[in-house]
Design a protein around this motif. Structure first.
Motif, PDB file in Angstrom:
ATOM      1  N   UNK A 198     -72.694  53.692  32.055  1.00 44.73           N
ATOM      2  CA  UNK A 198     -72.159  52.629  31.210  1.00 44.73           C
ATOM      3  C   UNK A 198     -73.301  51.873  30.542  1.00 44.73           C
ATOM      4  N   UNK A 199     -73.175  51.683  29.258  1.00 41.02           N
ATOM      5  CA  UNK A 199     -74.081  50.850  28.485  1.00 41.02           C
ATOM      6  C   UNK A 199     -73.333  50.459  27.220  1.00 41.02           C
ATOM      7  N   UNK A 200     -73.707  49.352  26.645  1.00 36.74           N
ATOM      8  CA  UNK A 200     -73.078  48.937  25.398  1.00 36.74           C
ATOM      9  C   UNK A 200     -74.003  49.377  24.266  1.00 36.74           C
ATOM     10  N   UNK A 201     -73.702  50.537  23.707  1.00 32.30           N
ATOM     11  CA  UNK A 201     -74.574  51.159  22.712  1.00 32.30           C
ATOM     12  C   UNK A 201     -74.870  50.240  21.529  1.00 32.30           C
ATOM     13  N   UNK A 202     -73.843  49.567  21.012  1.00 35.86           N
ATOM     14  CA  UNK A 202     -74.063  48.744  19.814  1.00 35.86           C
ATOM     15  C   UNK A 202     -74.865  47.473  20.109  1.00 35.86           C
ATOM     16  N   UNK A 203     -75.034  47.127  21.384  1.00 36.65           N
ATOM     17  CA  UNK A 203     -75.867  45.979  21.768  1.00 36.65           C
ATOM     18  C   UNK A 203     -77.251  46.434  22.239  1.00 36.65           C
ATOM     19  N   UNK A 204     -77.362  47.724  22.582  1.00 35.06           N
ATOM     20  CA  UNK A 204     -78.651  48.255  23.025  1.00 35.06           C
ATOM     21  C   UNK A 204     -78.978  47.989  24.481  1.00 35.06           C
ATOM     22  N   UNK A 205     -77.957  47.838  25.326  1.00 32.69           N
ATOM     23  CA  UNK A 205     -78.197  47.604  26.743  1.00 32.69           C
ATOM     24  C   UNK A 205     -76.946  47.176  27.464  1.00 32.69           C
ATOM     25  N   UNK A 226     -66.235  47.701  37.390  1.00 38.28           N
ATOM     26  CA  UNK A 226     -65.350  47.176  38.440  1.00 38.28           C
ATOM     27  C   UNK A 226     -63.989  47.851  38.390  1.00 38.28           C
ATOM     28  N   UNK A 227     -63.455  48.055  37.207  1.00 32.77           N
ATOM     29  CA  UNK A 227     -62.166  48.759  37.084  1.00 32.77           C
ATOM     30  C   UNK A 227     -62.262  50.185  37.597  1.00 32.77           C
ATOM     31  N   UNK A 228     -63.352  50.867  37.279  1.00 37.85           N
ATOM     32  CA  UNK A 228     -63.554  52.248  37.743  1.00 37.85           C
ATOM     33  C   UNK A 228     -63.662  52.271  39.264  1.00 37.85           C
ATOM     34  N   UNK A 229     -64.393  51.322  39.818  1.00 42.03           N
ATOM     35  CA  UNK A 229     -64.542  51.241  41.273  1.00 42.03           C
ATOM     36  C   UNK A 229     -63.184  51.033  41.944  1.00 42.03           C
ATOM     37  N   UNK A 230     -62.321  50.276  41.314  1.00 47.94           N
ATOM     38  CA  UNK A 230     -61.004  49.994  41.883  1.00 47.94           C
ATOM     39  C   UNK A 230     -60.039  51.179  41.818  1.00 47.94           C
ATOM     40  N   UNK A 270     -80.263  52.381  35.782  1.00 44.97           N
ATOM     41  CA  UNK A 270     -81.231  53.390  35.350  1.00 44.97           C
ATOM     42  C   UNK A 270     -81.554  53.090  33.901  1.00 44.97           C
ATOM     43  N   UNK A 271     -82.709  52.477  33.678  1.00 44.63           N
ATOM     44  CA  UNK A 271     -83.073  52.063  32.331  1.00 44.63           C
ATOM     45  C   UNK A 271     -82.118  50.990  31.859  1.00 44.63           C
ATOM     46  N   UNK A 272     -81.393  51.273  30.790  1.00 49.54           N
ATOM     47  CA  UNK A 272     -80.429  50.319  30.236  1.00 49.54           C
ATOM     48  C   UNK A 272     -78.998  50.739  30.524  1.00 49.54           C
ATOM     49  N   UNK A 273     -78.820  51.481  31.628  1.00 52.02           N
ATOM     50  CA  UNK A 273     -77.493  51.989  31.986  1.00 52.02           C
ATOM     51  C   UNK A 273     -77.111  51.600  33.400  1.00 52.02           C
ATOM     52  N   UNK A 274     -75.825  51.406  33.582  1.00 49.22           N
ATOM     53  CA  UNK A 274     -75.207  51.192  34.885  1.00 49.22           C
ATOM     54  C   UNK A 274     -74.639  52.547  35.291  1.00 49.22           C
ATOM     55  N   UNK A 275     -75.040  53.065  36.456  1.00 47.20           N
ATOM     56  CA  UNK A 275     -74.751  54.459  36.809  1.00 47.20           C
ATOM     57  C   UNK A 275     -74.170  54.571  38.219  1.00 47.20           C
ATOM     58  N   UNK A 276     -73.205  55.466  38.338  1.00 45.15           N
ATOM     59  CA  UNK A 276     -72.677  55.817  39.659  1.00 45.15           C
ATOM     60  C   UNK A 276     -72.173  57.253  39.631  1.00 45.15           C
ATOM     61  N   UNK A 277     -72.446  57.981  40.714  1.00 42.89           N
ATOM     62  CA  UNK A 277     -71.931  59.340  40.869  1.00 42.89           C
ATOM     63  C   UNK A 277     -70.858  59.331  41.950  1.00 42.89           C
ATOM     64  N   UNK A 278     -69.718  59.869  41.600  1.00 39.77           N
ATOM     65  CA  UNK A 278     -68.593  59.994  42.521  1.00 39.77           C
ATOM     66  C   UNK A 278     -68.496  61.455  42.943  1.00 39.77           C
ATOM     67  N   UNK A 324     -59.515  61.838  34.267  1.00 41.97           N
ATOM     68  CA  UNK A 324     -58.306  61.513  33.513  1.00 41.97           C
ATOM     69  C   UNK A 324     -57.829  60.090  33.766  1.00 41.97           C
ATOM     70  N   UNK A 325     -58.064  59.570  34.972  1.00 41.69           N
ATOM     71  CA  UNK A 325     -57.684  58.195  35.291  1.00 41.69           C
ATOM     72  C   UNK A 325     -58.562  57.170  34.573  1.00 41.69           C
ATOM     73  N   UNK A 326     -59.700  57.602  34.061  1.00 38.35           N
ATOM     74  CA  UNK A 326     -60.609  56.695  33.356  1.00 38.35           C
ATOM     75  C   UNK A 326     -60.145  56.385  31.938  1.00 38.35           C
TER      76      UNK A 326
END
Length: 90
Positions: free
Chosen positions: A68-75, A85-89, A21-29, A42-44
């Motif tokens: 998820x986005x890397x703010x200091x890189x702008x994307x 991947x860690x969150x998915x696991x 979504x734009x410059x973000x990687x998004x997932x709803x659990x 809390x596990x995050x």
């Protein structure tokens, strides 16, 4: 280093149910209830702290949306996909 669109598309193939979504990687659990949603949040903490990379988190009762986005890189960077991947696991 920012990823280009081809790299993003390639990496996204291995992350089930994540979207861009734009410059973000998004997932709803979705969880059974609020308590389980908060337990997940809390596990995050540990993987985010270990990576030195922290997601934006939206909690709405039994739903947790991770952005998820890397703010200091702008994307999007490799850091975002690694943490996704860690969150998915979890």
């Amino acid at each position: 280093m920012l990823l280009d669109q081809q790299q993003i598309n390639q990496k996204l193939e291995s992350l089930k149910s994540w979207t861009i979504e734009g410059k973000k990687l998004v997932k709803t659990f979705k969880f059974e209830d609020f308590i389980k949603a908060i337990d997940f949040v809390n596990k995050l903490v540990s993987p985010a702290e270990s990576a030195g990379h922290h997601p934006d988190i939206l909690i709405s009762y039994n739903k947790v949306t991770i952005n998820l986005t890397t703010h200091d890189e702008g994307g999007l960077t490799q850091k975002d996909f690694d943490l996704a991947q860690e969150i998915t696991n979890l």
